[in-house]
Motif scaffolding. Structure first.
Motif, mmCIF file in Angstrom:
data_model
loop_
_atom_site.group_PDB
_atom_site.id
_atom_site.type_symbol
_atom_site.label_atom_id
_atom_site.label_comp_id
_atom_site.label_asym_id
_atom_site.label_seq_id
_atom_site.Cartn_x
_atom_site.Cartn_y
_atom_site.Cartn_z
ATOM 1 N N SER A 239 -23.095 -33.503 -3.702
ATOM 2 C CA SER A 239 -22.148 -33.256 -4.774
ATOM 3 C C SER A 239 -22.460 -34.108 -6.006
ATOM 4 N N TRP B 33 -25.329 -31.609 -7.903
ATOM 5 C CA TRP B 33 -24.911 -30.282 -7.440
ATOM 6 C C TRP B 33 -25.546 -29.168 -8.239
ATOM 7 N N LYS B 34 -26.134 -29.506 -9.397
ATOM 8 C CA LYS B 34 -26.754 -28.451 -10.193
ATOM 9 C C LYS B 34 -28.162 -28.198 -9.670
ATOM 10 N N GLU B 35 -28.334 -27.255 -8.804
ATOM 11 C CA GLU B 35 -29.632 -26.793 -8.326
ATOM 12 C C GLU B 35 -30.533 -27.902 -7.772
ATOM 13 N N PRO B 36 -30.127 -28.555 -6.682
ATOM 14 C CA PRO B 36 -30.983 -29.592 -6.105
ATOM 15 C C PRO B 36 -32.257 -29.004 -5.511
ATOM 16 N N GLN C 193 -33.761 -29.364 -16.656
ATOM 17 C CA GLN C 193 -33.442 -30.760 -16.984
ATOM 18 C C GLN C 193 -33.451 -31.650 -15.758
#
Lengths: 469, 478
Positions: B343, B346-349, B417
């Motif tokens: 968490s 959480w953005k596209e691991p 990023q």
């Protein structure tokens, strides 16, 4: 954080250096530069997975079948210290009091509620007793318990803040409680006893007249969703008269206007003219502004009071967690409320809390690959993370489940591509002019909305606690 | 004849199973080997690993040897960790480190800080002790020198919930420096034995008489909040939304950091020496220089991965943002901890990286709960995964003497990023991308020298691209 340069002190390095250092060499070399990075950019799954419907003139009308609305909202309270009162006008959310014109009666009723407090496990109401009280749950969770087929107890429903039961007592008809109501957490309830209403009734005839008219005009034929019935005969023998029918529509259907998020982007002409290699300055400014607009768009589509999904969910589609944390049972309950659930949207920390609950039970839910990202699923429905769903100070949040698409009577996003000076579908950047300080202004606007076609397309699991017990 | 007999007798001596009297009837294996060519393996090396980090990261070209990470302007919220020194059992905070407290940031009077640091009193707690109770007056600064505590808040319906875990170097109650702050709104409870340094407000007040500049600085820092910032601390892009009619629209621009971070390519180098006689003659079937070079390069690449994880300047473990570092809840790496780590990124691991022994410890924790995580196909290999994110082994993440380690979670890629590797291709005498072998010359002892250099670095484009789970214990007794 400290940066250590192992080995030599600067003086020593100066002394021993026999050739050009990297710091000096860098002055001649051109540094490779990244485009400006921004932390606020998120995957925005809602915008990616929602089907977008094109509006023609900024408005989208959702035509539905005629519904005899069952005023069944939630009641709002005000609290002064430990003293909790119901807001009188909010009492119209009780079916019996709907459309009651007289505010004074409501004020009189609101004053007569008494506050009671219960501990977990206490019974608010026992089934079989005389139903002569109206209960408003001000704070806490209450389970509605019925008797099963063979005498065992079954939990029929979980009620929480703002919900109410027993409002039929106001009609004065003798009845007994069909269900037991039990407190699961500490509960504060406001209770109005029938005797009190009777005494009041002598004074306020308006209420009595309203209740009487309500009893007399009881119900046009409707189906379980409250829609005007389409009469159909079936299973008949012989030659009975067949029902004639028509499908009635709502006379004033809801119209969704496109909402707007706007800002004025300012760039100095000197910056825009000169500093453009290797990256175009205006383009980068615009790119980041649009990212920020899109983030705001997703936020508004969830939280806006007019169109936001959290506020537009039908009250019957809002359920509460049974205990607090998001358990697999709660998600099963959430999914059972509609057909073809497309996806569930939840805060990443709520997803972590859900992961904890499944791990505790020794379950391992599957994952699925969506556009190159691994996403957790439950019963095959992906759980997409979104940080736009708010978390309260006390660590409670919501999970949103929805069916999507116009074909399936689901949730659709609305936008209008083809606007002047469009830079992305539904976003335009219009040149506003150059002012006397040589600052160029662009008006950047995003137009969007989201519509729920049928109430059961959208469900919300509320009071999801993300902290660990 | 004589020779043959000799050979026979030698065989009968070595081969004990065969009776001595029985003569050899055909050519022996040992003798035959003298005519045959032995098939040889190339030289083998034990410490070659799969080097997943180097495979996972996308490599970005850094022409000019430096890479600048441009970010949006952020009003940094100085919340680093504090460092402590100890003499015997006596712990004290390093005075300069006190500037990590937000209210003391940029304060440079070392004497005043030293005076302040001596005023902290040391307290010790046992597991289960309540250090601070919700609702009690908030009147002291607490620094955690050693140990782990739970921060406990109240849930929606009055139940207790753990809001977070604090450990070595963290602090709480720091706003007390600007005056007593009402009541604590959380409870702090020790999970392990804890050593705290505590500065009560009365003690600080007495000190303030001596050091006037300190109080002025604190009040300035307390009052002067920086510009409007979003939840990540970035300068806000002002947007109006949901409005009707014709309100004034906010004018805005996206501000950038004025001194963005520049990363120079780091170097790992060695001088490889080969005697010219070896290089000239012993080249069949394997080229001696090539084999020497191959093993040297393997060793260099291993070092490169080590540096990319551990270097204090750009290594992932050290440059991870402090808000992205979390502690294990109980010690061993449980599924709950990994969910928590997920968490944070959480953005596209992309992948977890952990020491193989940590992965084994995680497997134990899963087994204990009756969970069987799936495996996934990752670049053609079957690797264990958690929630669909591969868990890759990396022995460069150190295991400390007290058997604790860390787990890294990263998002790779320039477009989203994430974390990128930096290198520069097109070097003179390039042998592999970002690695060159330059001929240095032949010494008077006929030794040929080659300079082998690998150039590399890593960049974290946005802080939330890397998460670290710290204090992961392996092999704990349960």
């Amino acid at each position: 954080m400290t940066v250590t340069d192992p080995g030599l002190t600067p003086e020593e390095a100066e002394h021993q250096r026999q050739s050009l250092g990297t710091a000096a060499a860098r002055n001649l070399a051109s540094t490779t530069k990244s485009t400006p990075q921004m932390q606020g950019i998120s995957p925005r799954w809602l915008l990616r997975k929602l089907p977008w419907v094109t509006t023609q003139a900024g408005t989208y009308r959702v035509n539905r079948r005629l519904t005899y609305a069952v005023g069944d909202g939630r009641v709002t309270f005000i609290s002064t210290g430990a003293d909790i009162r119901v807001i009188p006008q909010e009492l119209r959310e009780l079916p019996v009091l709907r459309d009651l014109p007289d505010d004074e009666v409501l004020v009189a009723l609101a004053e007569r509620f008494e506050q009671r407090e219960y501990q977990p496990g206490d019974l608010l109401v026992e089934s079989g007793g005389r139903a002569d009280e109206v209960f408003l749950v001000a704070h806490g969770k209450v389970q509605k318990i019925g008797r099963g087929e063979y005498g065992d107890q079954t939990v029929l429903d979980t009620m929480a803040d703002g919900e109410h039961f027993g409002s039929e007592a106001l009609t004065g008809v003798e009845a007994s409680w069909q269900h037991t109501f039990k407190a699961v957490t500490p509960v504060i309830a406001l209770v109005l006893r029938w005797e009190v209403v009777q005494r009041l009734n002598g004074r306020a005839d308006a209420l009595r007249a309203h209740v009487d008219s309500l009893i007399r005009a009881d119900g046009k034929p409707q189906n379980k969703h409250g829609e005007a019935d389409i009469e159909i005969a079936s299973g008949h023998d012989g030659e009975p008269d067949l029902p004639a029918t028509f499908v009635d529509y709502e006379l004033s259907p809801r119209e969704y206007e496109l909402e707007v998020a706007q800002t004025v982007l300012r760039v100095h002409t000197r910056v825009a003219d000169l500093y453009n290699h290797p990256m175009n300055q205006t383009e980068q400014q615009l790119r980041l502004t649009i990212e920020a607009l899109r983030e705001r768009q997703e936020y508004e589509m969830i939280n806006n009071r007019r169109i936001g999904l959290l506020h537009n969910a039908d009250l019957k589609q809002r359920i509460h967690t049974r205990t607090g944390p998001p358990t697999p049972d709660d998600l099963d309950e959430l999914l059972s409320r509609r057909r073809k659930t497309g996806f569930v949207l939840a805060h990443p920390r709520a997803i972590a809390a859900f992961g904890r609950e499944v791990s505790k039970r020794g379950l391992y839910p599957g994952t699925t690959n969506v556009e190159g990202t691994q996403v957790l699923t439950w019963r095959g429905v992906p759980l997409f993370p979104s940080n736009k769903i708010p978390i309260t100070d006390r660590g409670a949040t919501s999970m949103i489940a929805m069916r999507v698409g116009e074909q399936d009577n689901g949730v659709v996003g609305l936008h209008q591509p083809g606007i002047p000076d469009e830079v992305q579908p539904g976003i335009n950047a219009r040149f506003m002019g150059v002012n006397e300080k040589a600052i160029v202004s662009y008006l950047v606007s995003a137009y969007y909305s989201v519509a729920v076609l049928v109430p059961d397309a959208l469900g919300v699991l509320e009071n999801v606690e993300i902290g660990r017990a | 004849m004589n020779q043959i007999r000799l050979a026979v007798s030698r065989v009968s001596v070595t081969d004990s199973d065969v009776e001595v009297e029985r003569p050899q009837l055909s050519l022996s294996r040992a003798a035959a080997r003298n005519l045959a060519t032995t098939t040889k393996s190339v030289p083998q090396m034990q410490n070659i690993t799969s080097r997943w980090l180097l495979k996972v990261l996308p490599w970005v070209e850094a022409k000019g040897g430096a890479f600048r990470v441009n970010r949006r302007l952020s009003y940094a919220i100085g919340d680093g960790r504090l460092t402590f020194t100890n003499i015997g059992a006596n712990v004290s905070v390093v005075p300069q480190e006190l500037t990590e407290l937000p209210l003391l940031r940029d304060y440079d009077d070392v004497e005043a800080l030293a005076a302040l640091s001596t005023r902290f009193e040391q307290r010790e707690y046992q597991p289960g002790d309540v250090i601070v109770e919700r609702g009690r007056p908030q009147d002291a600064v607490h620094l955690i020198a050693h140990g782990r505590v739970d921060k406990i808040g109240q849930g929606e319906y009055g139940s207790e919930t753990v809001l977070g875990v604090l450990a070595d170097g963290d602090y709480f109650g720091d706003q007390v420096l600007a005056g007593p702050r009402g009541e604590w709104d959380f409870t702090i409870k020790a999970v392990t034995p804890v050593i705290l340094l505590v500065l009560p407000w009365e003690v600080f007040e007495r000190l303030n008489g001596e050091a006037g500049g300190l109080r002025a600085h604190i009040q300035r820092a307390f009052a002067g909040s920086a510009g409007r910032a979003n939840q990540h601390g970035e300068a806000e892009i002002e947007i109006a939304s949901g409005h009707d009619g014709e309100p004034d629209l906010p004018g805005t621009y996206v501000d950038y950091e004025l001194a963005p971070r520049e990363l120079e390519l780091s170097v790992a180098q060695t001088v490889l020496r080969v005697h010219s006689r070896v290089a000239d003659l012993y080249n069949h079937p394997m080229d001696q220089v090539e084999q020497q070079l191959r093993l040297t390069i393997e060793a260099l690449r291993e070092r490169q991965e080590y540096e990319m994880v551990n270097n204090r300047d750009f290594g992932l473990l050290h440059s991870a943002d402090l808000k992205q570092r979390i502690h294990t809840r109980s010690g061993p790496p449980t599924p709950d901890d990994l969910d928590e780590l997920l968490s944070t990124v959480w953005k596209e691991p992309t992948a977890f990286l952990a020491h193989p022994r940590v992965i084994a410890a995680f497997g134990r924790e899963c087994n204990k709960r009756g969970i069987y995580p799936d495996t996934i196909d990752f670049n053609g290999h079957h690797v264990p995964a958690w929630r669909g994110v591969p868990v890759l082994p990396c022995n460069k993440i150190a295991v400390s003497e007290t058997r604790t380690s860390s787990i890294l979670l990263l998002r790779a890629g320039e477009q989203n990023q994430g974390v990128i590797g930096l290198h520069q291709t097109g070097l003179p005498d390039e042998y592999q991308p970002g690695l060159n072998v330059r001929f240095m010359g032949i010494s008077e002892k006929a030794i040929i020298s080659y300079l082998v250099s690998a150039y590399y670095s890593t960049a974290i484009l946005v802080p939330d691209a890397v998460g670290v789970l710290e204090h992961v214990q392996i092999g704990r007794e349960d």
